[in-house]
Design an enzyme around this catalytic site. Structure first.
Site, short mmCIF file in Angstrom:
data_model
loop_
_atom_site.label_atom_id
_atom_site.label_comp_id
_atom_site.label_asym_id
_atom_site.label_seq_id
_atom_site.Cartn_x
_atom_site.Cartn_y
_atom_site.Cartn_z
CG ASP A 98 -20.93 -10.51 12.37
OD1 ASP A 98 -21.64 -11.36 11.79
OD2 ASP A 98 -21.19 -10.05 13.49
N GLY B 146 -27.00 -13.69 17.81
CA GLY B 146 -27.72 -13.27 19.00
C GLY B 146 -27.75 -14.32 20.10
CB SER C 28 -25.16 -12.47 24.21
OG SER C 28 -23.86 -12.52 23.69
CB ALA D 280 -20.97 -9.64 20.27
#
Length: 278
Positions: free
Chosen positions: A79, A206, A208, A229
């Site tokens: 990543d 992104g 979350s 994450a």
């Protein structure tokens, strides 16, 4: 079973659903993520960022070994790879895909560096993810949100020039945790135009903090890989805070965090639409 990310994402793109791509930091959360996907019979992509562990290759080898032993298809992906050195260490660890992130550089540099990695990785049978536009940070959302959204026309040109297998796009999300009471707002029209222009699997970074209904929608509009994450870390933190660890109960710490990560990821896999897609 260990597979390429391309084999997972091409099916997801055709079926109009997304595959979970959790970031891991240890064997504990890696196992929790694979067990979550296994219980739901869903494909999975394990994302490993270079700073996740002082010994990146060692952690990667653990993820690869666990993927090989899984009953579901699992890809292991670097990543936000920063350079060729990190890509080569991913190769050494046995990863099946790499992301090269040059999104903060000018377009020409992004193309040149991405083409170099595509040539190298494809020769080794590996999938390549790149990013166009730039997904910023949630704690600077008002500043970052509109700074570098992905252009559909430029995305088409980028894919043609680089030959990437999948593309991370900026449509309104941001990395990390948003300020209290704040949530991202997504550009659905932009996503639709990008998917029509490029025709390859698209990636959402992104995720979350994003409303589940919005995630459900974008995963049926062309997003085929969703990186997650912070939400998993938050689930583990909240579970640990709520648990009773007095005395010998402290030995249960890893069980508590494992269960929290697994249950949160199962919840999100259902939102992404990949249940029973393994």
């Amino acid at each position: 079973m260990l597979v390429t990310m391309k084999s997972i994402l091409d099916k997801a793109s055709e079926g109009m659903y997304a595959v979970a791509a959790p970031n891991i930091w240890s064997e504990v959360d890696c196992r929790a993520c694979i067990d979550a996907a296994t219980e739901l019979h869903a494909p999975l992509i394990i994302d490993v960022a270079y700073p996740a562990n002082p010994n990146f290759v060692w952690l990667g080898q653990i993820a690869v070994k666990m993927a090989k032993e899984a009953s579901i298809p699992v890809a292991v992906n670097l990543d936000h790879g920063a350079d060729v050195s990190q890509v080569l260490q991913a190769v050494q660890a046995g990863f099946t895909s790499v992301m090269i992130d040059r999104s903060a550089y000018p377009y020409s540099r992004n193309v040149t560096d991405t083409k170099e990695i595509v040539k190298l990785a494809h020769a080794l049978g590996m999938t390549v993810e790149a990013e166009l536009g730039h997904v910023g940070m949630a704690d600077r959302y008002e500043e970052d949100r509109n700074a570098a959204l992905t252009s559909p026309e430029t995305a088409k040109k980028f894919v043609e020039e680089t030959g990437v297998d999948c593309l991370a796009v900026a449509i309104g999300t941001a990395h990390g945790a948003y300020a209290k009471g704040q949530a991202p707002y997504l550009d659905f029209d932009r996503l639709s135009q990008i998917k029509k222009a490029v025709g390859i699997p698209l990636v959402l970074h992104g995720s979350s903090g994003t409303d589940s209904e919005d995630l459900w929608k974008v995963c049926r509009m062309g997003i085929n890989k969703v990186n997650i994450a912070n939400d998993l870390c938050r689930a583990a933190c909240d579970a640990a805070k709520a648990a009773d660890f007095e005395g010998n109960k402290a030995y249960g710490f890893y069980d508590v965090t494992y269960s929290a990560v697994k249950e949160k990821l199962k919840e999100m896999i259902a939102v992404y639409g990949s249940v029973d897609k393994a």
